[in-house]
Design a protein around this motif. Structure first.
Motif, PDB file in Angstrom:
ATOM      1  N   UNK A  17       0.786  -1.222   0.000  1.00 40.20           N
ATOM      2  CA  UNK A  17       0.000   0.000   0.000  1.00 40.20           C
ATOM      3  C   UNK A  17       0.820   1.275   0.000  1.00 40.20           C
ATOM      4  N   UNK A  18       2.055   1.238   0.523  1.00 35.18           N
ATOM      5  CA  UNK A  18       2.811   2.475   0.604  1.00 35.18           C
ATOM      6  C   UNK A  18       3.710   2.711  -0.592  1.00 35.18           C
ATOM      7  N   UNK A  19       3.601   1.895  -1.616  1.00 35.52           N
ATOM      8  CA  UNK A  19       4.494   1.996  -2.761  1.00 35.52           C
ATOM      9  C   UNK A  19       4.005   3.075  -3.714  1.00 35.52           C
ATOM     10  N   UNK A  20       4.314   4.315  -3.424  1.00 36.03           N
ATOM     11  CA  UNK A  20       3.764   5.420  -4.167  1.00 36.03           C
ATOM     12  C   UNK A  20       4.790   6.064  -5.075  1.00 36.03           C
ATOM     13  N   UNK A  21       4.314   6.718  -6.133  1.00 37.15           N
ATOM     14  CA  UNK A  21       5.211   7.353  -7.074  1.00 37.15           C
ATOM     15  C   UNK A  21       5.619   8.739  -6.629  1.00 37.15           C
ATOM     16  N   UNK A  33       4.215   1.849 -13.806  1.00 43.50           N
ATOM     17  CA  UNK A  33       2.970   2.559 -14.098  1.00 43.50           C
ATOM     18  C   UNK A  33       3.230   4.022 -14.422  1.00 43.50           C
ATOM     19  N   UNK A  34       2.527   4.529 -15.413  1.00 41.23           N
ATOM     20  CA  UNK A  34       2.596   5.953 -15.709  1.00 41.23           C
ATOM     21  C   UNK A  34       1.860   6.715 -14.609  1.00 41.23           C
ATOM     22  N   UNK A  35       2.367   7.898 -14.283  1.00 40.29           N
ATOM     23  CA  UNK A  35       1.818   8.656 -13.168  1.00 40.29           C
ATOM     24  C   UNK A  35       0.708   9.593 -13.624  1.00 40.29           C
ATOM     25  N   UNK A  36      -0.208   9.037 -14.430  1.00 41.38           N
ATOM     26  CA  UNK A  36      -1.320   9.830 -14.940  1.00 41.38           C
ATOM     27  C   UNK A  36      -2.671   9.243 -14.542  1.00 41.38           C
ATOM     28  N   UNK A  37      -2.644   8.260 -13.632  1.00 43.06           N
ATOM     29  CA  UNK A  37      -3.881   7.644 -13.177  1.00 43.06           C
ATOM     30  C   UNK A  37      -4.376   6.491 -14.030  1.00 43.06           C
ATOM     31  N   UNK A  38      -3.624   6.121 -15.062  1.00 39.94           N
ATOM     32  CA  UNK A  38      -4.028   4.995 -15.913  1.00 39.94           C
ATOM     33  C   UNK A  38      -3.599   3.668 -15.290  1.00 39.94           C
ATOM     34  N   UNK A  39      -4.364   2.613 -15.587  1.00 44.21           N
ATOM     35  CA  UNK A  39      -4.095   1.305 -15.003  1.00 44.21           C
ATOM     36  C   UNK A  39      -2.869   0.655 -15.631  1.00 44.21           C
ATOM     37  N   UNK A  40      -2.139  -0.089 -14.801  1.00 46.48           N
ATOM     38  CA  UNK A  40      -0.983  -0.864 -15.245  1.00 46.48           C
ATOM     39  C   UNK A  40      -1.006  -2.200 -14.519  1.00 46.48           C
ATOM     40  N   UNK A  41      -0.418  -3.258 -15.091  1.00 45.22           N
ATOM     41  CA  UNK A  41      -0.413  -4.564 -14.429  1.00 45.22           C
ATOM     42  C   UNK A  41       0.376  -4.541 -13.120  1.00 45.22           C
ATOM     43  N   UNK A  46      -1.235   8.493  -9.254  1.00 46.41           N
ATOM     44  CA  UNK A  46      -1.549   9.841  -9.702  1.00 46.41           C
ATOM     45  C   UNK A  46      -0.958  10.866  -8.747  1.00 46.41           C
ATOM     46  N   UNK A  47      -0.328  11.896  -9.314  1.00 42.94           N
ATOM     47  CA  UNK A  47       0.248  12.961  -8.518  1.00 42.94           C
ATOM     48  C   UNK A  47      -0.845  13.931  -8.092  1.00 42.94           C
ATOM     49  N   UNK A  48      -0.914  14.198  -6.771  1.00 43.95           N
ATOM     50  CA  UNK A  48      -1.903  15.123  -6.238  1.00 43.95           C
ATOM     51  C   UNK A  48      -1.291  16.459  -5.829  1.00 43.95           C
ATOM     52  N   UNK A  49       0.022  16.490  -5.713  1.00 44.06           N
ATOM     53  CA  UNK A  49       0.734  17.697  -5.312  1.00 44.06           C
ATOM     54  C   UNK A  49       2.216  17.444  -5.378  1.00 44.06           C
ATOM     55  N   UNK A  50       2.997  18.421  -5.001  1.00 40.52           N
ATOM     56  CA  UNK A  50       4.446  18.281  -5.119  1.00 40.52           C
ATOM     57  C   UNK A  50       4.984  17.115  -4.295  1.00 40.52           C
ATOM     58  N   UNK A  51       4.388  16.883  -3.128  1.00 40.80           N
ATOM     59  CA  UNK A  51       4.851  15.808  -2.255  1.00 40.80           C
ATOM     60  C   UNK A  51       3.745  14.815  -1.903  1.00 40.80           C
ATOM     61  N   UNK A  52       2.695  14.796  -2.688  1.00 45.83           N
ATOM     62  CA  UNK A  52       1.560  13.921  -2.379  1.00 45.83           C
ATOM     63  C   UNK A  52       1.197  13.092  -3.606  1.00 45.83           C
TER      64      UNK A  52
END
Length: 267
Positions: free
Chosen positions: A16-20, A194-202, A215-221
């Motif tokens: 769950x914490x594996x974020x871009x 995964x691309x950081x545009x909210x599109x699905x990836x395997x 998906x990027x929500x802010x500079x650090x989020x």
């Protein structure tokens, strides 16, 4: 420890914490991160179990489970990690659970209720085809509500209080950002790009998660959404500290209707 708790624990700690991170040449998210067990805030929603008249019921498993508690492998359906569950009553305060898939042992756990019935301890081991070493751990639970009269001591509602230990392979992750793509790998064999545009990836290496979007929500989020066969099973929001040394992760577990948070430290 009942299987729903193990699944929640592993589902959260393993992915769950594996974020871009922002798509920069030197991303603050690049590198290896490890969850700090001292900074884990477990779900407030309890797990509900009943062991009575030779039958074991996990009412908050997703989907719920009802099997004979005679120590033999009992078929279950709807669970991507296992297809049989064996529940053995060791004594009036202890049970052992073994899950298998295709005849292969996937997990074992032992849960022991204290003499006063107010707390319980658990320990577990989980094996994965994509992992060289098993995931192991232990922890404590606090009773929220009692079970019915005459039921086994494990019966009732329980809230996981803390994890005494979890093997490093379940706590650490490495990832890199290259352009607009995040790539992740783990000691337990999980990975995605995964691309950081909210599109699905395997999503690879975890039968319970088939796709992921970031998906990027802010500079650090950032926000990660995990899916199983097209259905959202969890949404995680990560906020990176200004000093780049820690990440605070808030998890919305859609399968169990619960929430938790924890902190990962950069190694």
């Amino acid at each position: 420890m009942n299987k729903s708790l193990v699944a929640v624990l592993l589902g959260v700690l393993l992915g769950a914490f594996l974020m871009p991170s922002p798509a920069t040449a030197q991303s603050a998210f690049d590198g290896t991160w490890k969850i700090d067990l001292k900074q884990v805030h477990t779900p407030k929603k309890p797990d509900v179990m009943l062991l009575q008249d030779g039958m074991y019921h996990c009412k908050t498993c997703a989907p719920p489970i009802t099997v004979k508690a005679d120590g033999s492998d009992q078929p279950v359906s709807g669970h991507p990690y296992f297809d049989t569950l064996a529940v053995k009553v060791v004594d009036d305060h202890t049970i052992q659970e073994t899950t298998k898939k295709g005849g292969k042992v996937i997990s074992t756990s032992t849960t022991t209720v204290a003499g006063d019935g107010k707390t319980a301890t658990f320990e577990f081991t989980e094996n994965r085809d994509s992992s060289a070493e098993p995931v192991t751990g232990n922890g404590t639970m606090q009773r929220v509500a009692k079970g019915p009269a005459g039921a086994h001591a494990i019966s009732g509602s329980w809230r996981t209080e803390s994890y005494g230990s979890v093997s490093d392979n379940a706590l650490t992750r490495s990832y890199t950002v290259d352009g607009d793509t995040l790539s992740m790998s783990s000691p337990t064999g999980e990975s995605y790009s995964a691309k950081m545009d909210g599109s699905d990836a395997p999503y690879k290496g975890d039968p319970g998660t088939t796709s992921v979007s970031v998906k990027k929500l802010g500079q650090h989020v950032m926000q990660e959404t995990d899916k199983r066969d097209g259905k959202v099973i969890s949404v995680a929001k990560m906020t990176v500290a200004a000093d780049g040394k820690s990440m605070t992760i808030a998890i919305d577990d859609k399968l169990h209707g619960s929430h938790m948070s924890f902190v990962a430290m950069k190694q």
